[in-house]
Scaffold this active site. Structure first.
Site, PDB file in Angstrom:
ATOM      1  N   SER A 140       0.848  -1.195   0.000  1.00  0.00           N
ATOM      2  CA  SER A 140       0.000   0.000   0.000  1.00  0.00           C
ATOM      3  C   SER A 140       0.880   1.240   0.000  1.00  0.00           C
ATOM      4  O   SER A 140       1.965   1.244   0.598  1.00  0.00           O
ATOM      5  CB  SER A 140      -0.897   0.008   1.247  1.00  0.00           C
ATOM      6  OG  SER A 140      -1.537   1.274   1.404  1.00  0.00           O
ATOM      7  N   TYR A 153      -2.436  -1.531  10.065  1.00  0.00           N
ATOM      8  CA  TYR A 153      -2.460  -1.772   8.622  1.00  0.00           C
ATOM      9  C   TYR A 153      -1.150  -1.330   7.974  1.00  0.00           C
ATOM     10  O   TYR A 153      -0.538  -2.077   7.200  1.00  0.00           O
ATOM     11  CB  TYR A 153      -3.638  -1.021   8.009  1.00  0.00           C
ATOM     12  CG  TYR A 153      -3.753  -1.123   6.506  1.00  0.00           C
ATOM     13  CD1 TYR A 153      -4.313  -2.244   5.906  1.00  0.00           C
ATOM     14  CD2 TYR A 153      -3.314  -0.084   5.685  1.00  0.00           C
ATOM     15  CE1 TYR A 153      -4.429  -2.342   4.521  1.00  0.00           C
ATOM     16  CE2 TYR A 153      -3.430  -0.167   4.308  1.00  0.00           C
ATOM     17  CZ  TYR A 153      -3.981  -1.293   3.727  1.00  0.00           C
ATOM     18  OH  TYR A 153      -4.085  -1.376   2.363  1.00  0.00           O
TER      19      TYR A 153
END
Length: 248
Positions: A140, A153
């Protein structure tokens, strides 16, 4: 860039960016072992695939690592082993760091990172025996710049980038490449955590060089490339598919 005839293990294949990518890979002639746990999303993928014989569904809870390993081992035996692993499944909880418990951090790592380790452990013997394999970890752009309220995350995506590099070095002599894709901001269910969707879209477009929102097809084409022979001399890399948000 052909993936025809390849067996692709794809986790989180029925939701978010996964569904359209799964359909695209099937359309390119791949067999996709699609792993997910949400019955509604699995049903939607099944309907969208329209009975495609290349789709092999595995409904399992990836947080149960022993159960996940058993399910993948069974699927590997049924399909003749995996040529490609796409580690895509992820939890995406959002709140201030000091409100997360250690157990909540660990739960995110278990799905986002540890389950990916299990997937590679199951797939690697077949890849080594064939002298060919592709592993693609979905990271990401939040890893590069950090992101408030998403610490578990972001940490998990950083771990996947690290594993990408370590695995690339270790598995390269066996003919196995390992790369990561770092998607930017895509309009998926994950964006529902943002209270002002229109404002968030403006924020995204302000930061991107390409002034449109990303689509699942953008990810699907990058996946097909990295999973093919065309990318055979690329390993240990993280490809940003983000419209030019992060440049390095």
């Amino acid at each position: 860039m052909s993936v025809a005839g390849k067996t692709i293990l794809y986790t989180g294949a029925a939701g978010g960016l996964g569904l359209r990518s799964t359909l695209a890979l099937l359309a390119k002639g791949a067999r996709v072992v699609a792993v997910d746990h949400d019955p509604a999303k699995i049903a939607a993928l099944t309907e969208a695939a329209g009975g495609d014989a290349g789709l092999h569904l595995v409904a399992t809870d990836m947080s149960d690592l022993d159960g996940f390993r058993a399910a993948l081992t069974e699927a590997s035996a049924a399909t003749g082993g995996f040529d490609v692993v796409i580690n895509n499944a992820a939890l995406y909880p959002s709140k201030p760091f000091d409100e997360f418990t250690v157990e909540e951090h660990q739960a995110v790592q278990r799905v986002n990172v540890d389950a990916g380790i299990v997937a590679v452990q199951v797939a690697l013997p077949t890849m080594r025996a064939r002298g060919w394999g592709r592993i693609v970890n979905i990271a990401s752009v939040t890893f590069y710049g950090g992101w408030a309220l998403l610490s578990p995350y972001v940490a998990s995506k950083g771990a996947l980038v690290g594993l990408t590099r370590a695995w690339a070095r270790e598995f390269g002599p066996d003919g196995v490449t390992v790369n990561a894709i770092a998607p930017g901001a895509f309009p998926t269910d994950a964006e529902k955590i943002h209270p002002d969707p229109e404002g968030y879209t403006r924020f995204v477009l302000d930061h991107q060089a390409v002034k449109r929102r990303g689509t699942p097809d953008d990810i699907a084409e990058a996946l097909a490339f990295l999973a093919s022979d065309a990318a055979g001399f690329i390993t240990g890399q993280t490809l940003n598919v983000d419209g030019g948000w992060v440049m390095h």
